[in-house]
Design an enzyme around this catalytic site. Sequence first.
Site, PDB file in Angstrom:
ATOM      1  N   GLU A 181      -2.646  -1.102   2.489  1.00  0.00           N
ATOM      2  CA  GLU A 181      -3.420  -0.680   3.656  1.00  0.00           C
ATOM      3  C   GLU A 181      -4.909  -0.859   3.419  1.00  0.00           C
ATOM      4  OE1 GLU A 181      -1.601   3.158   4.183  1.00  0.00           O
ATOM      5  OE2 GLU A 181       0.244   2.181   4.853  1.00  0.00           O
TER       6      GLU A 181
ATOM      7  N   HIS B 259      -3.828  -0.472  -2.712  1.00  0.00           N
ATOM      8  CA  HIS B 259      -2.793  -0.249  -1.691  1.00  0.00           C
ATOM      9  C   HIS B 259      -2.926  -1.307  -0.590  1.00  0.00           C
ATOM     10  CE1 HIS B 259      -0.323   1.605   1.379  1.00  0.00           C
ATOM     11  NE2 HIS B 259       0.196   2.351   0.428  1.00  0.00           N
TER      12      HIS B 259
ATOM     13  N   LYS C 165      -1.796   9.569   2.684  1.00  0.00           N
ATOM     14  CA  LYS C 165      -2.626   8.708   3.541  1.00  0.00           C
ATOM     15  C   LYS C 165      -3.615   9.591   4.333  1.00  0.00           C
ATOM     16  CE  LYS C 165       1.029   5.357   3.282  1.00  0.00           C
ATOM     17  NZ  LYS C 165       1.820   4.294   3.881  1.00  0.00           N
TER      18      LYS C 165
ATOM     19  N   GLY D 101       6.250   2.230   6.041  1.00  0.00           N
ATOM     20  CA  GLY D 101       6.122   2.914   7.331  1.00  0.00           C
ATOM     21  C   GLY D 101       6.997   2.336   8.426  1.00  0.00           C
TER      22      GLY D 101
ATOM     23  N   GLU E 237       5.319  -2.339  -3.611  1.00  0.00           N
ATOM     24  CA  GLU E 237       5.458  -1.881  -2.226  1.00  0.00           C
ATOM     25  C   GLU E 237       5.447  -3.079  -1.292  1.00  0.00           C
ATOM     26  OE1 GLU E 237       4.110   2.448  -1.723  1.00  0.00           O
ATOM     27  OE2 GLU E 237       2.307   1.236  -1.574  1.00  0.00           O
TER      28      GLU E 237
ATOM     29  N   ASN F 128       1.901   9.866  -1.341  1.00  0.00           N
ATOM     30  CA  ASN F 128       0.663   9.329  -0.766  1.00  0.00           C
ATOM     31  C   ASN F 128       0.563   9.820   0.675  1.00  0.00           C
ATOM     32  OD1 ASN F 128      -1.448   7.843   0.221  1.00  0.00           O
ATOM     33  ND2 ASN F 128      -0.477   5.840  -0.018  1.00  0.00           N
TER      34      ASN F 128
ATOM     35  N   SER G 274       9.221   3.215   2.799  1.00  0.00           N
ATOM     36  CA  SER G 274      10.264   3.919   3.556  1.00  0.00           C
ATOM     37  C   SER G 274      11.276   4.621   2.661  1.00  0.00           C
ATOM     38  CB  SER G 274      10.965   2.954   4.527  1.00  0.00           C
ATOM     39  OG  SER G 274      10.039   2.459   5.479  1.00  0.00           O
TER      40      SER G 274
HETATM   41  P1  13P Z   1       6.132   5.000   3.606  1.00  0.00           P
HETATM   42  O1  13P Z   1       6.945   5.795   2.607  1.00  0.00           O
HETATM   43  O2  13P Z   1       5.649   5.807   4.759  1.00  0.00           O
HETATM   44  O3  13P Z   1       6.836   3.737   3.998  1.00  0.00           O
HETATM   45  O4  13P Z   1       4.786   4.558   2.843  1.00  0.00           O
HETATM   46  C1  13P Z   1       4.873   3.971   1.592  1.00  0.00           C
HETATM   47  C2  13P Z   1       3.513   3.848   1.018  1.00  0.00           C
HETATM   48  O5  13P Z   1       2.682   3.122   1.527  1.00  0.00           O
HETATM   49  C3  13P Z   1       3.200   4.649  -0.174  1.00  0.00           C
HETATM   50  O6  13P Z   1       1.999   4.267  -0.744  1.00  0.00           O
END
Ligand code: 13P
Length: 259
Positions: A102, A100, A17, A176, A170, A15, A216
Amino acid sequence: MTASPSPRRPIVGGNWKMNLGRAEARALILTLRQRLDGLDGVDVVVCPPAPWLTDAFDLLSGSSVHVGAQNTHWEPSGAFTGEVSAPMLSGVAEYVIVGHSERRWAGETGAETNRKLRTALAAGLKPILAVGERLQESRAGRTESVLHLQVNQALRGFTELPPSLVLAYEPVWAIGTGEAADPDVAQQRCAMVRGMLAERFGVLAAATVRIQYGGSVTPTNIAGYAAQPDIDGALVGGASLDPEAFTAICRAVAAEGSR
Ligand code: 13P
């Protein structure tokens, strides 16, 4: 509930982003194709930002690397300025991430996630449904109830578990932050989600659904997740922007699956 060896083919998603310009995106896609095309024992899905989906589709065509979108609107078409619909995405992507965290932070509700899942499935896309608790919910011992609510809201009205559905557990506190979940904890939560699906749709259906861990994930910690019986791969954020790291993660998951 989990058969051994796993009947499920693991799946690793990258992903990206809201990262990478077009030239960087095209270069990364080509590198990933070179390194990951034909990798046995794992499905690899690259999820670039929407404007680069067509590039990904073209550059990956004829390879085993799949393309995924990061979001969809819940209506198939209409007066929604700036939005992208599932039927549009289905021309250039096979998967789509839905729910997600976010996006949930940005105000997406459980009801909207439910509508997005429906429109994605109707358009022939394979949804990757993301669920996960926040830090304060985890600390308050509310993880199970939060996951239960998210799963049930997303799948409200479904009488069968869609065969193409993938879930991604997640935990928001691990995304992150570099604070990846302990593999045993991630396993327990993924098993919990599988148990919720079993309650709703039956043990057999739940045993076939793939559940990724996300938060992460790195080449260093992936083996700990890949070895867990209820974790079927990973949804990778930051490390998916680094071709070395993403390749190493995909290879580690494939190697675990073939053991
Ligand atoms: P990170 O691997 O940067 O923690 O992000 C995970 C994520 O949100 C995947 O959708």
